[in-house]
Design an enzyme around this catalytic site. Structure first.
Site, short mmCIF file in Angstrom:
data_model
loop_
_atom_site.label_atom_id
_atom_site.label_comp_id
_atom_site.label_asym_id
_atom_site.label_seq_id
_atom_site.Cartn_x
_atom_site.Cartn_y
_atom_site.Cartn_z
N LYS A 14 0.83 -1.22 0.00
CA LYS A 14 0.00 0.00 0.00
C LYS A 14 0.86 1.26 0.00
O LYS A 14 0.66 2.16 -0.82
CB LYS A 14 -0.95 0.02 1.22
CG LYS A 14 -1.87 -1.19 1.32
CD LYS A 14 -2.82 -1.07 2.49
CE LYS A 14 -2.15 -1.04 3.85
NZ LYS A 14 -1.58 -2.34 4.30
N ARG A 89 -9.69 0.59 8.45
CA ARG A 89 -9.21 -0.73 8.85
C ARG A 89 -10.23 -1.50 9.69
O ARG A 89 -9.96 -2.64 10.09
CB ARG A 89 -7.93 -0.59 9.67
CG ARG A 89 -6.65 -0.90 8.89
CD ARG A 89 -5.49 -0.67 9.84
NE ARG A 89 -4.29 -1.37 9.49
CZ ARG A 89 -3.28 -0.82 8.80
NH1 ARG A 89 -3.38 0.38 8.31
NH2 ARG A 89 -2.19 -1.51 8.59
N ARG A 128 12.00 -5.59 5.40
CA ARG A 128 11.95 -4.15 5.68
C ARG A 128 12.46 -3.88 7.08
O ARG A 128 13.13 -2.88 7.33
CB ARG A 128 10.51 -3.62 5.52
CG ARG A 128 10.41 -2.13 5.80
CD ARG A 128 9.07 -1.55 5.39
NE ARG A 128 8.00 -2.01 6.25
CZ ARG A 128 6.72 -1.67 6.08
NH1 ARG A 128 6.36 -0.88 5.08
NH2 ARG A 128 5.79 -2.11 6.90
N ARG A 134 11.62 0.07 12.13
CA ARG A 134 10.25 -0.05 12.65
C ARG A 134 10.16 -1.25 13.58
O ARG A 134 10.39 -2.39 13.15
CB ARG A 134 9.25 -0.19 11.49
CG ARG A 134 8.82 1.15 10.95
CD ARG A 134 7.83 1.00 9.82
NE ARG A 134 6.63 0.25 10.18
CZ ARG A 134 5.56 0.16 9.40
NH1 ARG A 134 5.56 0.80 8.23
NH2 ARG A 134 4.51 -0.53 9.77
N ARG A 146 -0.26 -8.85 13.46
CA ARG A 146 -0.82 -7.83 12.56
C ARG A 146 -1.69 -8.49 11.49
O ARG A 146 -2.74 -7.96 11.13
CB ARG A 146 0.31 -7.03 11.90
CG ARG A 146 0.96 -6.06 12.87
CD ARG A 146 2.32 -5.60 12.40
NE ARG A 146 2.27 -4.80 11.19
CZ ARG A 146 3.35 -4.46 10.48
NH1 ARG A 146 4.55 -4.84 10.88
NH2 ARG A 146 3.24 -3.72 9.41
P1 B4P Z 1 4.20 -1.84 2.13
O1 B4P Z 1 3.46 -3.05 1.73
O2 B4P Z 1 4.19 -0.69 1.21
O3 B4P Z 1 3.62 -1.54 3.54
P2 B4P Z 1 2.10 -1.28 3.92
O4 B4P Z 1 1.12 -2.12 3.16
O5 B4P Z 1 1.90 0.20 3.74
O6 B4P Z 1 2.11 -1.78 5.36
P3 B4P Z 1 1.68 -1.59 6.87
O7 B4P Z 1 0.38 -2.27 7.04
O8 B4P Z 1 2.86 -2.08 7.60
O9 B4P Z 1 1.57 -0.13 7.26
P4 B4P Z 1 0.73 0.87 8.08
O10 B4P Z 1 1.69 1.97 8.19
O11 B4P Z 1 -0.57 1.14 7.40
O12 B4P Z 1 5.69 -2.28 2.31
C1 B4P Z 1 6.09 -3.49 2.90
C2 B4P Z 1 7.43 -3.93 2.33
O13 B4P Z 1 7.20 -4.66 1.13
C3 B4P Z 1 8.38 -2.79 1.95
O14 B4P Z 1 9.66 -3.10 2.41
C4 B4P Z 1 8.34 -2.75 0.43
O15 B4P Z 1 9.55 -2.33 -0.14
C5 B4P Z 1 8.05 -4.20 0.09
N1 B4P Z 1 7.33 -4.34 -1.17
C6 B4P Z 1 6.31 -3.56 -1.60
N2 B4P Z 1 5.88 -3.99 -2.81
C7 B4P Z 1 6.65 -5.09 -3.14
C8 B4P Z 1 6.69 -5.99 -4.26
N3 B4P Z 1 5.86 -5.85 -5.30
N4 B4P Z 1 7.58 -7.01 -4.24
C9 B4P Z 1 8.42 -7.16 -3.19
N5 B4P Z 1 8.46 -6.33 -2.11
C10 B4P Z 1 7.57 -5.31 -2.09
O16 B4P Z 1 0.35 0.26 9.53
C11 B4P Z 1 1.23 0.12 10.62
C12 B4P Z 1 0.47 0.00 11.94
O17 B4P Z 1 -0.20 1.25 12.24
C13 B4P Z 1 -0.67 -1.03 12.01
O18 B4P Z 1 -0.19 -2.33 12.32
C14 B4P Z 1 -1.56 -0.44 13.12
O19 B4P Z 1 -1.06 -0.75 14.40
C15 B4P Z 1 -1.44 1.06 12.93
N6 B4P Z 1 -2.53 1.62 12.09
C16 B4P Z 1 -2.37 2.21 10.88
N7 B4P Z 1 -3.56 2.60 10.37
C17 B4P Z 1 -4.51 2.24 11.29
C18 B4P Z 1 -5.92 2.36 11.32
N8 B4P Z 1 -6.61 2.90 10.30
N9 B4P Z 1 -6.59 1.87 12.40
C19 B4P Z 1 -5.91 1.32 13.44
N10 B4P Z 1 -4.56 1.18 13.47
C20 B4P Z 1 -3.85 1.64 12.40
#
Ligand code: B4P
Length: 194
Positions: A14, A89, A128, A134, A146
């Site tokens: 995302k 979420r 990551r 993180r 998670r």
């Molecule tokens: P991404 O995949 O980009 O990470 P994300 O979906 O944004 O993840 P996440 O769920 O951790 O984040 P959030 O901050 O929302 O990247 C992951 C890795 O994969 C990276 O290293 C990237 O380089 C790699 N990658 C990406 N695409 C790839 C591909 N095609 N091939 C190979 N590798 C690839 O959430 C974090 C925390 O915040 C949650 O756990 C929760 O505690 C809290 N939170 C956030 N929003 C919330 C909400 N609305 N309600 C309640 N809690 C919330």
């Protein structure tokens, strides 16, 4: 206004895809994960509360993230549209978002949902964690928690938008550019239809 939700489990891409999409479509990027990490870095009371939950892999309370999104919408009234990343979420967050957008006489145009297997998610997040600093990324059991939270509390959000016929599933495995092209194709189609 064109409002899009980028949906998917932790590590599904995302954040990665959002950066590319906002550069192309000039939408305002609203990531609740980024907003929470900024509170944590500033050591605010909200940030301290959020950190203790995020470090365990749990979601932050609905009222906290809904409040953050509500004020972000109010301070970006001139935006041509929003890209919601990591929000909503829970079903409560989805209902709140629909109401907030209705007050602004707009709505969600489409939800693009990235599908990635659990093994690939764990692999990506651990990788990551080697460099991101993180604390929620460098522990296998926190990552699994998670994913459990996602399966339990977040998947019903997709059902909510499926009922409104707004969900498009996207294969989230492959190169970043391949996935980006698939997302752009769906956005372009939806923009033409609007
Ligand atoms: P991404 O995949 O980009 O990470 P994300 O979906 O944004 O993840 P996440 O769920 O951790 O984040 P959030 O901050 O929302 O990247 C992951 C890795 O994969 C990276 O290293 C990237 O380089 C790699 N990658 C990406 N695409 C790839 C591909 N095609 N091939 C190979 N590798 C690839 O959430 C974090 C925390 O915040 C949650 O756990 C929760 O505690 C809290 N939170 C956030 N929003 C919330 C909400 N609305 N309600 C309640 N809690 C919330």
């Amino acid at each position: 206004m064109f409002n899009l939700i980028l949906f998917g489990p932790p590590g599904s891409g995302k954040g990665t895809q959002s950066e590319k999409l906002i550069a192309k479509y000039h939408l305002k990027h609203l990531s609740t994960g980024d907003l929470l990490r900024s509170e944590i870095n500033s050591k605010t009371p909200l940030g301290l509360e959020a950190k203790s939950l995020m470090d365990k892999g749990y979601l932050v309370p609905d009222e906290v993230v809904i409040g953050m999104i509500s004020s972000a919408l109010d301070t970006n009234l001139q935006a041509k549209g929003f890209l919601f990343d990591g929000f909503p979420r829970t079903s409560t967050q989805a209902e709140a978002l629909d109401k907030l957008l209705a007050l602004k006489k707009t709505s969600i145009a489409v939800m693009l949902a990235l599908e990635v297997s659990e093994e690939e998610l764990v692999k990506r997040l651990l990788k990551r964690g080697e460099t991101s600093g993180r604390s929620d990324d460098n522990n296998d059991s926190v990552i699994r928690e998670r994913i459990t939270e996602y399966n339990k509390k977040t998947t019903p959000v997709a059902d909510h938008y499926k009922e409104l016929e707004k969900v498009i599933m996207i294969n989230g495995e492959g190169s970043v550019d391949e996935i980006f092209s698939a997302l752009c194709m769906e956005i372009d189609n939806r923009m033409k239809a609007d």
